[in-house]
Scaffold this motif. Structure first.
Motif, PDB file in Angstrom:
ATOM      1  N   GLY A  94       0.617  -1.348  -0.062  1.00  0.00           N
ATOM      2  CA  GLY A  94       0.203   0.339   0.895  1.00  0.00           C
ATOM      3  C   GLY A  94       1.012   1.325   0.123  1.00  0.00           C
ATOM      4  O   GLY A  94       0.357   1.725   0.163  1.00  0.00           O
ATOM      5  N   ALA A  95       2.196   1.165  -0.036  1.00  0.00           N
ATOM      6  CA  ALA A  95       2.904   2.511   0.192  1.00  0.00           C
ATOM      7  C   ALA A  95       2.803   3.102   0.802  1.00  0.00           C
ATOM      8  O   ALA A  95       2.622   4.428   0.491  1.00  0.00           O
ATOM      9  N   GLY A  96       2.064   3.145   2.270  1.00  0.00           N
ATOM     10  CA  GLY A  96       1.641   3.738   3.037  1.00  0.00           C
ATOM     11  C   GLY A  96       1.000   5.188   2.508  1.00  0.00           C
ATOM     12  O   GLY A  96       0.461   5.436   3.618  1.00  0.00           O
ATOM     13  N   VAL A 144     -11.263   2.306  -1.352  1.00  0.00           N
ATOM     14  CA  VAL A 144     -10.190   3.060  -2.959  1.00  0.00           C
ATOM     15  C   VAL A 144      -9.019   3.318  -1.818  1.00  0.00           C
ATOM     16  O   VAL A 144      -9.166   3.925  -0.499  1.00  0.00           O
ATOM     17  N   LEU A 145      -7.871   3.584  -2.842  1.00  0.00           N
ATOM     18  CA  LEU A 145      -5.988   3.478  -2.149  1.00  0.00           C
ATOM     19  C   LEU A 145      -6.410   4.378  -2.731  1.00  0.00           C
ATOM     20  O   LEU A 145      -6.180   4.880  -3.363  1.00  0.00           O
ATOM     21  N   LEU A 146      -5.497   4.929  -1.902  1.00  0.00           N
ATOM     22  CA  LEU A 146      -5.337   6.623  -2.425  1.00  0.00           C
ATOM     23  C   LEU A 146      -3.834   6.526  -1.463  1.00  0.00           C
ATOM     24  O   LEU A 146      -3.510   6.105  -0.633  1.00  0.00           O
ATOM     25  N   LYS A 147      -4.068   7.631  -2.584  1.00  0.00           N
ATOM     26  CA  LYS A 147      -1.140   8.507  -2.056  1.00  0.00           C
ATOM     27  C   LYS A 147      -1.319   8.913  -1.661  1.00  0.00           C
ATOM     28  O   LYS A 147      -0.974   9.157  -0.372  1.00  0.00           O
ATOM     29  N   ILE A 190      -6.517   9.116  -6.161  1.00  0.00           N
ATOM     30  CA  ILE A 190      -7.021   7.596  -6.440  1.00  0.00           C
ATOM     31  C   ILE A 190      -5.546   6.699  -6.744  1.00  0.00           C
ATOM     32  O   ILE A 190      -4.901   6.957  -7.872  1.00  0.00           O
ATOM     33  N   SER A 191      -5.242   5.698  -6.204  1.00  0.00           N
ATOM     34  CA  SER A 191      -4.230   4.234  -6.859  1.00  0.00           C
ATOM     35  C   SER A 191      -4.612   3.095  -7.632  1.00  0.00           C
ATOM     36  O   SER A 191      -4.275   2.889  -8.428  1.00  0.00           O
TER      37      SER A 191
END
Length: 380
Positions: free
Chosen positions: A46-48, A352-355, A368-369
């Motif tokens: 998830g890169a944080g 939803v994965l957000l940066k 959004i990624s």
């Protein structure tokens, strides 16, 4: 990715319990949020970033698969449609695989001679309903698949007796009633009728404290659609006004509607209404009134406008956390969507994965990624 697979998202923060957790792991087990991270089919870093529930737009108009694709691209995984006809369109729109789930009002109630009857191609069954015909009218909507009933409250429009009857009959069928009300008099009529949800805000005169207290006492919910309120209150260029001069019936209805109001329609009245509702404690949900692009003078496109709506709600006085809840857990709660809206074990894996962190800056909702719909990652 096929249904039934297990995906583990590591090194991610989660929007949960009105805040953001520390770095953690989230499990997608089939179409649900799971807890057992062992033996995954796929592991994602998830890169944080920040994982939020799939967004729920509480006021849309969808006519084709492309509209659903745009909404999903922008992280909207459930849509609450506010008018769909003819009835055959309801199962058709719900048949597209891998698209946001649709709840709909189906055919709305209006009246011949109203602004909407002149501007929109409303079907005859919307326009000629007498109070004694309401029971059958509501029954047909339920049979057709309407999840809730919608009244287009306007002046001119359905009278108080008819609106009262629609609400009473809908409640017999355990259906909530949503009222379109964009000016002061119809807003009052909707509250008098006992509707459950009011979409839009009073533009000619701000909602007052008394109205807000009535809403709170009767558990009435607000879907302000600030994107549309901003659009409809702006001064239109002559290029948009000129075509109306060729439609005297439409022009007459618009002029009559304006004269029945309490003053000039302004976005300032919408913002003042939001402040009054917010301070009274009335629940506020995020809805855009997005509709067919290219066929309207109002710029409220599918998907992108949801993020604009969140930004406008923050500008109107809600906190970032409250706005995120207005687009996730609150519409799930008030529209009876108990299987979604939060990231908890056993809930639908609409994610939803957000940066970036939207609790710090609401515009981060656009970063959004990745998007998952029912556990299946969406191709973006």
């Amino acid at each position: 990715m096929s249904r039934g697979q297990k995906t583990v998202i590591e090194n991610v923060r989660v929007f949960k319990n009105s805040g953001i957790t520390d770095l953690t792991t989230v499990v997608i087990d089939g179409d649900l949020i799971g807890s057992d991270a062992s033996n995954p089919d796929q592991t994602i870093d998830g890169a944080g970033g920040v994982l939020i529930p799939g967004l729920i737009d509480s006021h849309v108009h969808v006519l084709k698969e492309a509209h659903l694709q745009k909404l999903l691209h922008h992280g909207v995984t459930t849509v609450l449609d506010m008018a769909m006809y003819p009835a055959e369109r309801i199962p058709q729109m719900r048949s597209y695989p891998g698209m946001p789930e649709i709840k709909t009002a189906g055919v709305p109630l209006s009246k011949a001679g109203s602004v909407h009857s002149c501007v929109l191609p409303l079907p005859p069954e919307s326009l000629h309903v007498k109070p004694e015909e309401v029971a059958e009218w509501v029954r047909k909507r339920v049979v057709e698949g309407s999840d809730y009933i919608k009244i287009i409250a306007d002046v001119p429009g359905p009278d108080q007796k008819t609106m009262n009857a629609v609400v009473a009959e809908a409640h017999k069928h355990q259906k909530k009633v949503v009222a379109h009300a964009a000016s002061y008099a119809p807003f009052n009529m909707a509250l008098e009728a006992g509707v459950d949800i009011v979409t839009h805000l009073s533009l000619d005169k701000a909602v007052d404290t008394g109205m807000a207290e009535r809403m709170l006492a009767k558990n009435v919910i607000s879907v302000p659609t600030l994107c549309m309120m901003k659009e409809t209150s702006k001064d239109l260029p002559m290029s948009d006004v000129a075509p109306m001069l060729l439609k005297p019936k439409t022009l007459h209805a618009i002029v009559k509607n304006k004269r029945n109001g309490h003053g000039k329609h302004t976005y300032a009245n919408a913002e003042a209404s939001i402040a009054t509702l917010y301070h009274a404690g009335v629940p506020i949900l995020a809805g855009t009134d997005c509709h067919e692009e290219g066929k309207s003078i109002f710029d409220v496109p599918h998907g992108e406008s949801m993020h604009r709506e969140l930004e406008l709600l923050v500008a109107a006085g809600l906190s970032n956390v409250e706005v995120l809840e207005a687009a996730t857990s609150l519409p799930a709660k008030y529209f009876g969507l108990e299987d979604r809206g939060v990231i908890e074990e056993g809930k639908r894996a609409d994610l939803v994965l957000l940066k970036e962190d939207p609790t710090r800056e609401i515009k981060a909702s656009r970063s959004i990624s990745r998007v998952w719909l029912g556990g299946v990652e969406v191709s973006r």
